[in-house]
Design a protein around this motif. Structure first.
Motif, PDB file in Angstrom:
ATOM      1  N   VAL A 142      21.973  63.745  -7.768  1.00  0.00           N
ATOM      2  CA  VAL A 142      20.598  64.187  -7.534  1.00  0.00           C
ATOM      3  C   VAL A 142      19.923  63.365  -6.442  1.00  0.00           C
ATOM      4  N   PHE A 143      20.340  62.118  -6.268  1.00  0.00           N
ATOM      5  CA  PHE A 143      19.739  61.254  -5.250  1.00  0.00           C
ATOM      6  C   PHE A 143      20.553  61.204  -3.953  1.00  0.00           C
ATOM      7  N   ASP A 144      21.599  62.009  -3.849  1.00  0.00           N
ATOM      8  CA  ASP A 144      22.483  61.906  -2.680  1.00  0.00           C
ATOM      9  C   ASP A 144      21.756  62.118  -1.361  1.00  0.00           C
ATOM     10  N   ASP A 145      20.789  63.024  -1.317  1.00  0.00           N
ATOM     11  CA  ASP A 145      20.101  63.315  -0.060  1.00  0.00           C
ATOM     12  C   ASP A 145      18.829  62.502   0.132  1.00  0.00           C
ATOM     13  N   VAL A 146      18.501  61.645  -0.838  1.00  0.00           N
ATOM     14  CA  VAL A 146      17.249  60.881  -0.781  1.00  0.00           C
ATOM     15  C   VAL A 146      17.414  59.666   0.124  1.00  0.00           C
ATOM     16  N   ALA A 147      16.523  59.543   1.099  1.00  0.00           N
ATOM     17  CA  ALA A 147      16.602  58.428   2.057  1.00  0.00           C
ATOM     18  C   ALA A 147      15.911  57.177   1.534  1.00  0.00           C
ATOM     19  N   LEU A 148      14.860  57.337   0.757  1.00  0.00           N
ATOM     20  CA  LEU A 148      14.167  56.211   0.137  1.00  0.00           C
ATOM     21  C   LEU A 148      13.559  56.693  -1.159  1.00  0.00           C
ATOM     22  N   ALA A 149      13.476  55.812  -2.136  1.00  0.00           N
ATOM     23  CA  ALA A 149      12.933  56.173  -3.443  1.00  0.00           C
ATOM     24  C   ALA A 149      11.893  55.152  -3.859  1.00  0.00           C
ATOM     25  N   MET A 150      10.832  55.646  -4.508  1.00  0.00           N
ATOM     26  CA  MET A 150       9.732  54.753  -4.877  1.00  0.00           C
ATOM     27  C   MET A 150       9.113  55.188  -6.203  1.00  0.00           C
ATOM     28  N   MET A 151       8.486  54.257  -6.869  1.00  0.00           N
ATOM     29  CA  MET A 151       7.627  54.486  -8.021  1.00  0.00           C
ATOM     30  C   MET A 151       6.767  53.254  -8.179  1.00  0.00           C
ATOM     31  N   VAL A 152       5.727  53.343  -8.992  1.00  0.00           N
ATOM     32  CA  VAL A 152       4.879  52.173  -9.248  1.00  0.00           C
ATOM     33  C   VAL A 152       4.601  52.113 -10.745  1.00  0.00           C
ATOM     34  N   HIS A 153       4.697  50.917 -11.298  1.00  0.00           N
ATOM     35  CA  HIS A 153       4.669  50.711 -12.751  1.00  0.00           C
ATOM     36  C   HIS A 153       3.432  49.906 -13.149  1.00  0.00           C
ATOM     37  N   PRO A 154       2.645  50.373 -14.129  1.00  0.00           N
ATOM     38  CA  PRO A 154       1.493  49.572 -14.574  1.00  0.00           C
ATOM     39  C   PRO A 154       1.934  48.289 -15.257  1.00  0.00           C
ATOM     40  N   SER A 155       1.110  47.273 -15.118  1.00  0.00           N
ATOM     41  CA  SER A 155       1.454  45.938 -15.598  1.00  0.00           C
ATOM     42  C   SER A 155       0.176  45.110 -15.664  1.00  0.00           C
ATOM     43  N   PRO A 156       0.195  43.971 -16.356  1.00  0.00           N
ATOM     44  CA  PRO A 156      -0.960  43.069 -16.265  1.00  0.00           C
ATOM     45  C   PRO A 156      -1.114  42.445 -14.880  1.00  0.00           C
ATOM     46  N   GLU A 157      -0.042  42.460 -14.078  1.00  0.00           N
ATOM     47  CA  GLU A 157      -0.055  41.792 -12.781  1.00  0.00           C
ATOM     48  C   GLU A 157       0.288  42.753 -11.654  1.00  0.00           C
ATOM     49  N   GLU A 158      -0.197  42.395 -10.473  1.00  0.00           N
ATOM     50  CA  GLU A 158       0.073  43.174  -9.269  1.00  0.00           C
ATOM     51  C   GLU A 158       1.252  42.526  -8.540  1.00  0.00           C
ATOM     52  N   SER A 159       2.344  43.251  -8.379  1.00  0.00           N
ATOM     53  CA  SER A 159       3.497  42.695  -7.679  1.00  0.00           C
ATOM     54  C   SER A 159       4.097  43.755  -6.771  1.00  0.00           C
ATOM     55  N   VAL A 160       4.917  43.308  -5.842  1.00  0.00           N
ATOM     56  CA  VAL A 160       5.499  44.227  -4.858  1.00  0.00           C
ATOM     57  C   VAL A 160       7.017  44.234  -4.932  1.00  0.00           C
ATOM     58  N   ALA A 161       7.627  43.054  -4.970  1.00  0.00           N
ATOM     59  CA  ALA A 161       9.088  42.998  -4.827  1.00  0.00           C
ATOM     60  C   ALA A 161       9.737  42.041  -5.815  1.00  0.00           C
ATOM     61  N   CYS A 162       9.215  41.981  -7.022  1.00  0.00           N
ATOM     62  CA  CYS A 162       9.901  41.179  -8.042  1.00  0.00           C
ATOM     63  C   CYS A 162      11.255  41.816  -8.363  1.00  0.00           C
ATOM     64  N   THR A 163      12.168  41.004  -8.826  1.00  0.00           N
ATOM     65  CA  THR A 163      13.427  41.543  -9.319  1.00  0.00           C
ATOM     66  C   THR A 163      13.296  41.785 -10.826  1.00  0.00           C
ATOM     67  N   SER A 164      14.369  42.245 -11.446  1.00  0.00           N
ATOM     68  CA  SER A 164      14.343  42.505 -12.886  1.00  0.00           C
ATOM     69  C   SER A 164      15.625  41.968 -13.500  1.00  0.00           C
ATOM     70  N   LEU A 165      15.713  42.068 -14.801  1.00  0.00           N
ATOM     71  CA  LEU A 165      16.912  41.646 -15.516  1.00  0.00           C
ATOM     72  C   LEU A 165      17.859  42.824 -15.715  1.00  0.00           C
ATOM     73  N   ALA A 166      19.130  42.583 -15.490  1.00  0.00           N
ATOM     74  CA  ALA A 166      20.139  43.573 -15.862  1.00  0.00           C
ATOM     75  C   ALA A 166      20.216  43.626 -17.382  1.00  0.00           C
ATOM     76  N   ILE A 167      20.578  44.784 -17.917  1.00  0.00           N
ATOM     77  CA  ILE A 167      20.597  44.913 -19.379  1.00  0.00           C
ATOM     78  C   ILE A 167      21.730  45.821 -19.836  1.00  0.00           C
ATOM     79  N   ALA A 168      22.300  45.457 -20.980  1.00  0.00           N
ATOM     80  CA  ALA A 168      23.267  46.306 -21.680  1.00  0.00           C
ATOM     81  C   ALA A 168      22.766  46.507 -23.107  1.00  0.00           C
ATOM     82  N   ASP A 169      22.707  47.750 -23.557  1.00  0.00           N
ATOM     83  CA  ASP A 169      22.323  48.070 -24.936  1.00  0.00           C
ATOM     84  C   ASP A 169      23.605  48.332 -25.716  1.00  0.00           C
ATOM     85  N   VAL A 170      23.888  47.521 -26.714  1.00  0.00           N
ATOM     86  CA  VAL A 170      25.135  47.680 -27.456  1.00  0.00           C
ATOM     87  C   VAL A 170      24.860  47.832 -28.948  1.00  0.00           C
ATOM     88  N   GLU A 171      25.679  48.622 -29.576  1.00  0.00           N
ATOM     89  CA  GLU A 171      25.611  48.787 -31.021  1.00  0.00           C
ATOM     90  C   GLU A 171      26.905  48.278 -31.625  1.00  0.00           C
TER      91      GLU A 171
END
Length: 406
Positions: A142-171
């Motif tokens: 679905v993203f094959d033809d997309v040149a750039l992708a964006m979204m903005v997430h509400p938070s207590p803080e204003e940030s631009v380029a923070c990284t995030s944690l990788a995650i695995a959900d295991v049962e």
């Protein structure tokens, strides 16, 4: 970017402001869990379809995913709309704000699509909280033809380029043998004890985890009655780390803790991933810089870049998108007092006047960022080269392939 183009985007957001706020509030008032977001997806799609977007439902084989496209330009601007909620506490991560802001950005860019020679493509991405909708859509092309992708997430803080944690959900599931807990306990094999041993092992392991690694989990099935030795139990754990390599090492150690529970009690056990693995965010620095300029022009003050380098957000499947193509996932601040994401108080704040303002500011900042990229010859060429490379198979979409550790 030209003043006229920016003004057109602003005018479009202002013209649609009431509809965007109404969309945000409607999704907020009617929370739906992962892969069940039929009404939320329909609400977003309907707004765009009324404005001339071509809507395709059920993309990537996901019932609650869709695309809405406008224009015919070579440069495809992707906007991700999340809309799933959390169990019991609803939109405590503010996905209603995300959906409405991306919708607003799409409507603003539609106003200038012909001028910029772009195609606007909003992707309705279900199941961010659990399930990895974006990973599935990435794998489905679905993203094959997309040149750039964006979204903005509400938070207590204003940030631009923070990284995030990788995650695995295991049962982990343990199987033992039932018996009467008083009359014949010696004939039972206690699967609840297996979980207890595993939890103790994980607790002791925490002292020796690498920096940035963390583990948290719940027991989802612990038995049927106190006088029956439990034969079948289950628990779900979220494993997080600074990057996929660290996450892989962590999962190997946690699997040994699960094994310890089985060995100590005589149970058998099975470990499965219940969601795609989420990679860490790797924001595109040029797009981040353009967004920083745009959001600052709207009077917001994002975190200093030096401070951002020290911060890691929660985990998101947008990380997989950023590893496959140029993308950003900034956060936009709302007035939430002392509350943070995933608290009921934050959920309430996501339908406040402050959140409504975030919808409109976020929409305009995303639109201006796309305008800047489309109008910069060097960046436009870079983004189009990236699409060509992906389509020709020269660049591996390692994020989509992140989905399972052996």
């Amino acid at each position: 970017m030209s003043t006229d183009t920016k003004a057109q985007c602003r005018s479009a957001v202002e013209r649609h402001a009431d509809a965007l706020v109404e969309l945000s509030h409607a999704i907020h008032a009617d929370p739906e869990l992962a892969y069940q977001e039929h009404r939320a997806a329909a609400r977003v799609a309907d707004v765009l379809q009324r404005e001339g977007f071509a809507v395709e439902h059920g993309v990537g084989g996901l019932e609650t995913a869709f695309t809405a496209t406008y224009g015919s330009g070579e440069l495809v601007v992707g906007l991700c709309a999340e809309y799933d909620a959390l169990p019991e506490i609803g939109h405590a991560c503010g996905h209603n704000v995300i959906a409405a802001a991306s919708t607003g950005a799409a409507l603003a860019l539609a106003e200038v699509a012909d001028q910029l020679d772009i195609t606007v493509k909003l992707v309705g991405t279900p199941a961010e909280e659990v399930g990895g909708g974006k990973v599935a859509l990435l794998e489905a092309g679905v993203f094959d033809d997309v040149a750039l992708a964006m979204m903005v997430h509400p938070s207590p803080e204003e940030s631009v380029a923070c990284t995030s944690l990788a995650i695995a959900d295991v049962e982990v599931r343990y199987s033992g043998r039932t018996s009467h807990a008083a009359a014949a306990p010696h004939l039972g094999i206690n699967a609840a004890d297996a979980i207890t041993v595993a939890q103790v092992a994980i607790g002791l392991l925490r002292q020796h985890l690498e920096s940035g690694q963390m583990v948290h989990g719940i027991v989802t099935h612990g038995g049927a009655a106190p006088n029956i030795v439990p034969a079948d139990t289950a628990a779900v754990f979220y494993l997080r780390a600074t990057d996929l390599g660290s996450l892989r090492r962590l999962e190997n150690r946690i699997r040994d803790c699960f094994k310890a529970g089985a060995v100590a009690t005589g149970c058998t056990h099975e470990v499965t991933h219940i969601s795609a693995i989420y990679a860490e965010l790797n924001p595109d620095q040029w797009l981040a810089s353009a967004y920083r300029k745009s959001i600052s022009e709207l009077g917001r003050v994002p975190m200093d870049p030096e401070e951002e380098r020290k911060r890691q957000l929660w985990s998101t499947d947008m990380g997989n998108i950023t590893r496959a193509l140029p993308a950003i996932h900034p956060t936009i601040a709302i007035d939430c007092g002392d509350a943070v994401n995933h608290q009921p108080e934050f959920a309430a704040a996501c339908a406040s006047a402050s959140a409504d303002r975030a919808v409109l500011d976020g929409a305009l900042a995303l639109a201006w960022t796309a305008v800047a990229a489309a109008g910069d010859g060097e960046q436009r060429a870079r983004l189009l080269r990236g699409v060509a490379d992906r389509l020709s198979g020269r660049v591996a979409a390692d994020a989509a392939a992140a989905g399972g550790f052996a």
